[in-house]
Scaffold this motif. Sequence first.
Motif, PDB file in Angstrom:
ATOM      1  N   ALA A   8      12.731  20.631   6.680  1.00  0.00           N
ATOM      2  CA  ALA A   8      13.582  19.443   6.656  1.00  0.00           C
ATOM      3  C   ALA A   8      12.974  18.326   7.500  1.00  0.00           C
ATOM      4  O   ALA A   8      13.035  17.146   7.136  1.00  0.00           O
ATOM      5  CB  ALA A   8      14.979  19.794   7.168  1.00  0.00           C
ATOM      6  N   ASP A  56       8.923  20.440  -1.587  1.00  0.00           N
ATOM      7  CA  ASP A  56       9.611  20.575  -2.865  1.00  0.00           C
ATOM      8  C   ASP A  56       9.345  19.340  -3.736  1.00  0.00           C
ATOM      9  O   ASP A  56       9.502  18.203  -3.285  1.00  0.00           O
ATOM     10  CB  ASP A  56      11.115  20.731  -2.631  1.00  0.00           C
ATOM     11  CG  ASP A  56      11.883  20.869  -3.929  1.00  0.00           C
ATOM     12  OD1 ASP A  56      11.899  21.975  -4.497  1.00  0.00           O
ATOM     13  OD2 ASP A  56      12.464  19.862  -4.374  1.00  0.00           O
ATOM     14  N   ARG A 102      12.008  12.164  -4.882  1.00  0.00           N
ATOM     15  CA  ARG A 102      13.108  11.293  -4.446  1.00  0.00           C
ATOM     16  C   ARG A 102      12.633  10.299  -3.386  1.00  0.00           C
ATOM     17  O   ARG A 102      12.939   9.110  -3.468  1.00  0.00           O
ATOM     18  CB  ARG A 102      14.251  12.147  -3.898  1.00  0.00           C
ATOM     19  CG  ARG A 102      15.425  11.341  -3.353  1.00  0.00           C
ATOM     20  CD  ARG A 102      16.512  12.263  -2.820  1.00  0.00           C
ATOM     21  NE  ARG A 102      16.014  13.115  -1.747  1.00  0.00           N
ATOM     22  CZ  ARG A 102      15.875  12.706  -0.482  1.00  0.00           C
ATOM     23  NH1 ARG A 102      16.168  11.459  -0.150  1.00  0.00           N
ATOM     24  NH2 ARG A 102      15.429  13.543   0.439  1.00  0.00           N
ATOM     25  N   ASP A 155      10.864  17.998  -6.326  1.00  0.00           N
ATOM     26  CA  ASP A 155      12.005  17.117  -6.595  1.00  0.00           C
ATOM     27  C   ASP A 155      12.340  16.266  -5.377  1.00  0.00           C
ATOM     28  O   ASP A 155      12.637  15.065  -5.505  1.00  0.00           O
ATOM     29  CB  ASP A 155      13.225  17.940  -7.013  1.00  0.00           C
ATOM     30  CG  ASP A 155      13.052  18.584  -8.381  1.00  0.00           C
ATOM     31  OD1 ASP A 155      12.240  18.062  -9.176  1.00  0.00           O
ATOM     32  OD2 ASP A 155      13.721  19.599  -8.652  1.00  0.00           O
ATOM     33  N   GLU A 156      12.309  16.873  -4.201  1.00  0.00           N
ATOM     34  CA  GLU A 156      12.600  16.131  -2.978  1.00  0.00           C
ATOM     35  C   GLU A 156      11.529  15.086  -2.708  1.00  0.00           C
ATOM     36  O   GLU A 156      11.830  13.958  -2.309  1.00  0.00           O
ATOM     37  CB  GLU A 156      12.706  17.096  -1.789  1.00  0.00           C
ATOM     38  CG  GLU A 156      13.937  17.979  -1.807  1.00  0.00           C
ATOM     39  CD  GLU A 156      15.220  17.169  -1.687  1.00  0.00           C
ATOM     40  OE1 GLU A 156      15.207  16.121  -1.014  1.00  0.00           O
ATOM     41  OE2 GLU A 156      16.237  17.569  -2.281  1.00  0.00           O
ATOM     42  N   ARG A 157      10.280  15.463  -2.924  1.00  0.00           N
ATOM     43  CA  ARG A 157       9.201  14.496  -2.720  1.00  0.00           C
ATOM     44  C   ARG A 157       9.316  13.359  -3.736  1.00  0.00           C
ATOM     45  O   ARG A 157       9.085  12.191  -3.395  1.00  0.00           O
ATOM     46  CB  ARG A 157       7.840  15.185  -2.853  1.00  0.00           C
ATOM     47  CG  ARG A 157       6.683  14.239  -2.601  1.00  0.00           C
ATOM     48  CD  ARG A 157       5.393  14.987  -2.381  1.00  0.00           C
ATOM     49  NE  ARG A 157       5.115  15.960  -3.423  1.00  0.00           N
ATOM     50  CZ  ARG A 157       4.109  16.814  -3.377  1.00  0.00           C
ATOM     51  NH1 ARG A 157       3.316  16.836  -2.340  1.00  0.00           N
ATOM     52  NH2 ARG A 157       3.905  17.653  -4.367  1.00  0.00           N
ATOM     53  N   LEU A 213      10.019  16.874   5.565  1.00  0.00           N
ATOM     54  CA  LEU A 213      10.477  16.013   4.477  1.00  0.00           C
ATOM     55  C   LEU A 213      10.863  14.635   5.009  1.00  0.00           C
ATOM     56  O   LEU A 213      10.610  13.614   4.362  1.00  0.00           O
ATOM     57  CB  LEU A 213      11.661  16.654   3.752  1.00  0.00           C
ATOM     58  CG  LEU A 213      12.196  15.874   2.543  1.00  0.00           C
ATOM     59  CD1 LEU A 213      11.121  15.729   1.480  1.00  0.00           C
ATOM     60  CD2 LEU A 213      13.428  16.571   1.965  1.00  0.00           C
ATOM     61  N   GLU A 214      11.466  14.605   6.190  1.00  0.00           N
ATOM     62  CA  GLU A 214      11.795  13.323   6.813  1.00  0.00           C
ATOM     63  C   GLU A 214      10.532  12.520   7.081  1.00  0.00           C
ATOM     64  O   GLU A 214      10.482  11.305   6.877  1.00  0.00           O
ATOM     65  CB  GLU A 214      12.551  13.561   8.113  1.00  0.00           C
ATOM     66  CG  GLU A 214      13.014  12.303   8.811  1.00  0.00           C
ATOM     67  CD  GLU A 214      14.314  11.747   8.269  1.00  0.00           C
ATOM     68  OE1 GLU A 214      14.696  10.632   8.675  1.00  0.00           O
ATOM     69  OE2 GLU A 214      14.947  12.420   7.448  1.00  0.00           O
TER      70      GLU A 214
END
Length: 209
Positions: free
Chosen positions: A59, A116, A122, A118-120, A62-63
């Motif tokens: 997490a 991930d 976004r 999908d997260e990247r 990702l931030e």
Amino acid sequence: MSISTRRARERANTHERIIEAALHVLETEGPAALTIRRIAGDVEYSAPVVYQHFANKEALVLELVGYGHRLMLAEVLHAFQESDVDLRMRRIASEYVRFAGEHPHLYQVMNAPAIDADERGRVVQPAIDALKELLTTWSARHDVVLADLDEACETLWGTMHGIASLGHLGNVGNDRARRLAEQALHAILLGWRTEALANDQDQREKTQG
């Protein structure tokens, strides 16, 4: 100031300090040094405090990915001020590669396969949207119909990413990679324009025939 407002501000300040510490560790020591325990020590908090803001290391990373893409977009936006749209495209390619060279560890994390998809996708979307907008402007300027805007955008993005990666090689370097990126974008755009002209010529010949 109410107690709830003060607590929210303190929480936001703590969150920001954690991000700043993570960025410092990442930029100076590389991804391997990026651990929750290390970040907690740098901001003088216990690890559980950091976990209150980030469920896990993924997490937190990702931030940083989101931060990196926002920073990259901010740093290349001045190229959008170039009046000539073709030169604007080439300058953006150059600035993209420059960013990758100046922030190698951050850029590595931004494109790490462990994130991930999908997260990247976004967090990278604002940068993709800016490139799509520029491509739309370029295609209108040259009367070029791009059959698939998403695919065209991916072509340019992939080209910039590949050449940025070359820039980390000792026999290439960032300056040369920036020139290569400009040349590559010029060649791709010229190819699209040439193809459009050829298609128009074919259509005219069919109509006259």
